[in-house]
Every structure is written in C-alpha cells, then in structure tokens.
Motif scaffolding. Structure first.
Motif, PDB file in Angstrom:
ATOM      1  N   TYR A   1      -8.436   1.235  -2.714  1.00 57.51           N
ATOM      2  CA  TYR A   1      -7.386   1.675  -3.625  1.00 57.51           C
ATOM      3  C   TYR A   1      -7.019   0.924  -4.778  1.00 57.51           C
ATOM      4  O   TYR A   1      -6.300   1.509  -5.564  1.00 57.51           O
ATOM      5  CB  TYR A   1      -6.171   0.952  -2.534  1.00 57.51           C
ATOM      6  CG  TYR A   1      -6.106   1.659  -0.870  1.00 57.51           C
ATOM      7  CD1 TYR A   1      -6.375   2.826  -0.753  1.00 57.51           C
ATOM      8  CD2 TYR A   1      -5.927   0.894   0.058  1.00 57.51           C
ATOM      9  CE1 TYR A   1      -6.407   3.312   0.433  1.00 57.51           C
ATOM     10  CE2 TYR A   1      -6.077   0.961   1.156  1.00 57.51           C
ATOM     11  CZ  TYR A   1      -6.322   2.418   1.362  1.00 57.51           C
ATOM     12  OH  TYR A   1      -5.926   2.876   2.808  1.00 57.51           O
TER      13      TYR A   1
ATOM     14  N   TYR B   1      -1.293   5.219   3.804  1.00 57.43           N
ATOM     15  CA  TYR B   1      -2.283   4.150   3.616  1.00 57.43           C
ATOM     16  C   TYR B   1      -1.649   3.089   4.809  1.00 57.43           C
ATOM     17  O   TYR B   1      -2.796   2.442   4.909  1.00 57.43           O
ATOM     18  CB  TYR B   1      -1.609   3.481   2.282  1.00 57.43           C
ATOM     19  CG  TYR B   1      -1.836   4.313   1.107  1.00 57.43           C
ATOM     20  CD1 TYR B   1      -3.006   4.591   0.604  1.00 57.43           C
ATOM     21  CD2 TYR B   1      -0.841   4.697   0.303  1.00 57.43           C
ATOM     22  CE1 TYR B   1      -3.299   5.295  -0.551  1.00 57.43           C
ATOM     23  CE2 TYR B   1      -1.059   5.838  -0.750  1.00 57.43           C
ATOM     24  CZ  TYR B   1      -2.239   5.914  -1.087  1.00 57.43           C
ATOM     25  OH  TYR B   1      -2.384   6.880  -2.090  1.00 57.43           O
TER      26      TYR B   1
ATOM     27  N   CYS C   1       0.872  -1.201   0.008  1.00 62.79           N
ATOM     28  CA  CYS C   1       0.091  -0.053   0.082  1.00 62.79           C
ATOM     29  C   CYS C   1       0.962   1.059  -0.271  1.00 62.79           C
ATOM     30  O   CYS C   1       0.931   2.098   0.971  1.00 62.79           O
ATOM     31  CB  CYS C   1      -1.082  -0.063   1.154  1.00 62.79           C
ATOM     32  SG  CYS C   1      -1.976  -1.115   1.219  1.00 62.79           S
TER      33      CYS C   1
END
Length: 410
Positions: A336, A308, A297
C-alpha cells in the motif's frame, strides 16, 4: 452461555471486516482463534457501506460472494458536478466488474458469523483496555465487560479495533495528522432510487455560504427502499476541516430529494474522523499487528476502508509465525505504500482553496479523464495490471514515496 476462553493461539480484537477476515483465515488455517469485540452483534457502524470491486474480490475469496449478490449490485459510478453528469462503469481488469453496498449492521454480522463457522470462538460485549507485555511481546489482553475485568492470554494478537484503536494506543500507535484525513457523516433515507444500478457521487459539495468544500457527497443504493447518504470533507493539520458535518449532510439530503425521490427524514445520522493513507506509526510488535482502520488502511481519495480491512486481515495471517515487528510494516509498505503516498498527496492538494473549483469543471467535461480518475481514486489497480494507466499510477507512487518526509506506516 459459553465460557470465555482464558487463552488462545490467535486473539483478534475487533470483529469488523478486518478482524473477521483475519479470524476466518486463521481458523481455516487450523489455528485456535478468539474473536473479541466491545459490541454485541448485530451493531451499527458509521460508514458509507460501499463495496468497490476491490472489496468484492476479497469477499469472493472468503466465499460470501453469493450472499453479496443477493443484495444491491451496482455497475459503476454516476458522477455529478459542475453542470455535468457522467456514468462511469467499474474498470474491471483483474478485479470484478461490479460493486455493492450493504449496511454495516448486516455485513459485519455476516462476516463475524463466517468467522465463527470457520471455527473461531466469539466473545461479545468485551472492551479491550490494556495489554500485558513481556519483552515487547503481548502475553495477554485485559478486557472489561459488565463491570468485570478479565484477561485472555495469547500467543499472537491481531488488533482490528477501528479508527480510534484504543488497544493500538496502549501498544504505542501514533496517528500523524500532518497528512490528509477525513471527517465524514452518513444517514439512511427512503428513496425511489434504492435499486439504482449506479452509486452516485456529487463532486460539487457546497457549504452553508455556497462555497465549494474539499470533499464530496454520496448516495449508495441499498435496495429495499433505502439508500445510504453521506458527505465527507478532507483536511490536514495545516488546513483543518472547519465544517459541521451533520448540518452539511442534512442540507445535502434536502438538495437530493427531487432527483433521487427522497422521502421522510434522515435516520441514524452519525459522523466519524478517519485517519487515512497509513498515517500511523508503531503498527506491529514481535507477536502483534494492527490491521484495517487501526493501521489507517483507508483510501485518502475516496474514504474506502472495507477492502483494505479484508485484504490486511488475509495477509497478516500468512505472517503470524514471523517477527511481525519486521515483516508486517514491510508488507504494508510493499502493498500500500506507493498508492497511499500518491493518493494522500493528491488529496492534500484538494484541500487547498480554489483547486477543486479550478480543476473540477475541466475534469467533468471528459469521460476519459473521469474514468481514469475513478480507477486511480478507487485504487482499482493491482499488481497484475500492466496497462499504461496502471504503470503511470505505480510510477507516480514511487516518485511520491521518494519525496516523503514520513512515508506511510512510519
């Protein structure tokens, strides 16, 4: 010295921003939590130390925004390159209108302390090396510390042990290098610009022979006479980064000495390899999940991962009573997937030689284009945003996912 717990409801491995956020939210929800890390805090971490408005929003949720405001605060990005300098304020919208930068030695220690104050039990200097599974469920994690081996049994496991994620590999995590990744380095230097209200980015990063590299350099004011200086380059398996990062970083520091009042030598130079844009598979099992850097992430367009990490640490706690093998990949994809897909597609284009030299000068001639780029590159678009730029970004993300041969987190 406190006794190491033998069992717990929620075991969090990794006490960076992602793990500490998860431990805090889980403890505040009334769960029994153990937060374990291989290091003894405070400890250093290779990072640009930058906190975008997206990260600030999560820190506000955690209740540490007053602590953040006591550190360096910035109001946007000063972009340099191709003969131009632009000052671009943070776009605001549904996110805070300011950013910050705090050395990870201090930030991570404070976030870990926040988790312990919430009720989590801390275990330091213990490296997770193995997991005991039954039917795909993790029953215990094996740790090594000071030459001794011990287990902590758990009902639920959250893996937040960083970009390399040794425990993630044990559980089957696979990093796919065919999508874009980054090689980055940073150091600390003394600077008369340590209280500058802007973070700076140089988009015209050059190599030893004067060639333009597919990356950028940054200078993030930390206050107290110091700045974080670093460089990052983008690469794929097809177009690997054949660049020695530390020499590039040293040259970048020297080039900035006059403009940024840099003095002395670079301190604590470190470098790292960053999986980005959800370029990993096997991110969850029935009672375990990877979050933050362990789940890749990381924003492919700016290398940001703290936001994130904080977000995923909060989001995973709401799913702990579900079958995480189904719910966690689905949630990561929902939150995401589209943004990471289009971002890593655009970042991959930048790795193509001659693209940046061709597009960079045109972009830097327009405040409007660069403001739009700042918002998109920083993923400063939330579900609440309904303006045209947000709609275009989400539309592009949907189209990008449809073209993927391996979507994020798959």
């Amino acid at each position: 010295m406190t006794t190491t717990p033998q069992r717990t409801d929620v075991l969090v491995v990794g006490a960076g921003p992602a793990g500490s956020a998860a431990a805090t939210w889980a403890a505040r929800a009334g769960r029994e939590v153990v937060l374990a890390d291989a290091a003894v805090f405070p400890r250093d971490k290779t990072c640009g130390d930058g906190l975008t408005p997206r990260a600030i929003g999560e820190l506000q949720r955690l209740g540490v925004d007053d602590w953040i405001r006591a550190h360096a605060v910035n109001r946007g990005l000063r972009a340099h390159g191709f003969g131009q300098t632009l000052e671009l304020p943070w776009p605001g919208g549904s996110l805070p209108d300011y950013g910050s930068a705090v050395a990870r030695t201090e930030l991570d220690d404070h976030l870990r302390t926040t988790a312990l104050k919430a009720g989590a039990t801390g275990v330091e200097g213990a490296k997770a090396v193995d997991a005991r599974l039954e039917g795909g469920r993790v029953r215990a994690v094996t740790f090594q510390r000071d030459g001794e081996t011990f287990e902590i049994e758990c009902e639920r496991l959250i893996v937040a042990d960083g970009v390399r994620s040794g425990l993630g590999k044990v559980l089957g995590r696979v990093w796919h290098k065919d999508t874009v990744y980054a090689v980055a380095g940073r150091c600390y230097v003394d600077s008369t610009m340590s209280d500058d209200p802007w973070i700076s980015s140089h988009l015209e990063l050059r190599g030893e022979s004067g060639e333009i590299l597919s990356g950028y350099g940054w200078i993030f004011p930390l206050g107290g006479g110091q700045v974080n200086v670093g460089v990052g380059t983008l690469a794929t398996t097809k177009r690997p980064a054949e660049v020695a990062i530390k020499p590039v970083m040293a040259r970048y520091v020297d080039e900035r000495r006059r403009d940024f009042g840099v003095s002395g030598e670079a301190r604590i130079p470190t470098s790292a390899l960053l999986p980005m844009g959800g370029a990993v598979s096997n991110v969850a099992g029935p009672n375990w999940a990877l979050i933050g850097d362990a789940a890749a992430c990381v924003n492919p367009l700016n290398g940001e991962g703290i936001d994130y990490g904080l977000e995923s640490g909060r989001l995973v706690v709401d799913l702990l009573d579900t079958d995480l093998s189904r719910t966690w990949p689905a949630l990561l994809t929902e939150h995401y997937g589209e943004a990471f897909s289009i971002a890593r597609r655009l970042a991959g284009v930048v790795t193509v030689p001659r693209v940046l030299p061709a597009l960079g000068p045109a972009g830097m001639r327009s405040d409007w284009l660069m403001t739009l780029a700042l918002r998109w590159m920083g993923n400063l678009v939330t579900d609440e945003d309904r303006d045209r730029a947000a709609r275009v970004w989400r539309w592009a993300g949907r189209q990008s996912v449809r073209l993927e041969h391996r979507p994020p987190f798959s």
